[in-house]
Write a protein that holds these residues in place. Structure first.
Motif: not given
Length: 354
Positions: A306-321, A336-348
């Motif tokens: 997964f860490r290897e896939y996570d590196k690929l994910a972090n390199a994806e522009e404009n995609v949030l996982f 999951v709800v907490g993760q989504a809310l936190a991801t939204f705050r960071r990204a937007f």
């Protein structure tokens, strides 16, 4: 994520789901007898997060529900997680205080020098006898692996108690959506800026859509066409039945730890919904190696992949996982709800403020 992007960020959002319904694995619906059942197994909401509870409360009223589970062992149905009542019923004891139960468990515990696996966690707390009675068979069925092969996080999720609290969870908020999860998600998605496309694989349409950003909630290895290999998941198969009696079992869920029994648990939904009816509806749950991915399997080699896939994910522009499958973590619903809310705050929110 869709609701926050539409409501707070003012964006137009297209939600795509390969299933024919919204709500994901939390999807519930009335069966032929009118009982609200969970198609993909029981989902019990509980959280200590006031923020998560307050957010979801915008989209649903709640029904108080404290989840209780029994385990079928040695011809008895006893409280699970193990508590003082469990010990008294199993061993014919009359432990009357927390201190007596603690002393009894301490006498059974078999400390281990290093706590690495799920077996280590349980045996060090309650000893080999209770480990084999409650945990070994159930875990082997659920995960297709012996607890000695699984990360300690799996059984660390289940507490052992010395009091008589027979609730499965101890969280501050223990509620069920009054009209079900599907109704809650439908209200969440009922926004003029949100469009929904069901029964569609996003890969079939992504090349035909102009978009600025994607939120991907499917399996992360699938997103990258399994180029590094497949991440292992456990799946589940369900057998739903309507039973011509008012009550099938005394609590919402009964676990079956014995490996000779092919299913892991039976759920009776009327306990969860509070419905009153002359008949009842139940679900048998069978773990499986094949089928929809449900549980990331917590083993070191899987985390390394997964860490290897996570590196690929972090390199994806404009995609949030986001979510259990996209981040290969065994999240509860509130997490999951907490993760989504936190991801939204960071990204937007935070990026806009910066």
């Amino acid at each position: 994520m869709a609701e926050r992007m539409a409501e707070e960020a003012g964006l137009n959002v297209l939600v795509i789901d390969r299933r024919e319904h919204v709500a994901g694995n939390a999807f519930d619906h009335e069966d032929a007898s009118g009982i609200l059942i969970h198609r993909y197994g029981p989902h019990i909401f509980h959280t200590n997060s006031e923020d998560v509870f307050a957010y979801l409360s915008r989209f649903t009223d709640w029904r108080p529900y404290e989840h209780r589970v029994l385990a079928q062992v040695e011809e008895k149905q006893v409280p699970m997680p193990i508590n003082r009542t469990t010990l008294n019923m199993i061993f014919g004891k009359s432990l009357s205080t927390d201190e007596e139960a603690e002393e009894f468990l301490a006498g059974m515990a078999e400390p281990r020098d290093e706590i690495r696996t799920s077996e280590d966690v349980v045996v060090s707390k309650v000893g080999q006898h209770l480990y084999e009675m409650f945990f070994r068979g159930y875990t082997r069925k659920q995960w297709g692996l012996d607890p000695s092969e699984l990360d300690r996080s799996v059984t660390a999720r289940v507490p052992t108690r010395v009091d008589t609290d027979d609730r499965y969870f101890g969280d501050k908020f223990q509620q069920m959506p009054a009209n079900g999860y599907t109704a809650m998600f439908e209200k969440m998605l009922d926004h003029p800026r949100i469009c929904i496309l069901l029964d569609t694989d996003y890969k079939d349409v992504v090349g035909k859509i102009d978009y600025d950003r994607m939120v991907f909630t499917g399996p992360v290895d699938e997103y990258f066409d399994f180029r590094l290999g497949k991440l292992p998941y456990r799946s589940l198969q369900f057998r739903h039945e309507m039973v011509d009696q008012e009550q099938f079992q005394p609590v919402g869920v009964v676990n079956y730890p014995n490996e000779a029994v092919p299913y892991t648990r039976i759920t009776e939904y009327k306990h969860l919904t509070g419905q009153v009816a002359p008949t009842t509806s139940i679900t048998y749950e069978y773990p499986s190696a094949e089928g929809d991915p449900y549980y990331p399997i917590p083993r070191p080699e899987n985390q390394e992949l997964f860490r290897e896939y996570d590196k690929l994910a972090n390199a994806e522009e404009n995609v949030l996982f986001v979510g259990r499958l996209a981040t290969y973590r065994y999240y509860n619903m509130d997490q999951v709800v907490g993760q989504a809310l936190a991801t939204f705050r960071r990204a937007f929110v935070e990026t806009k403020e910066a």
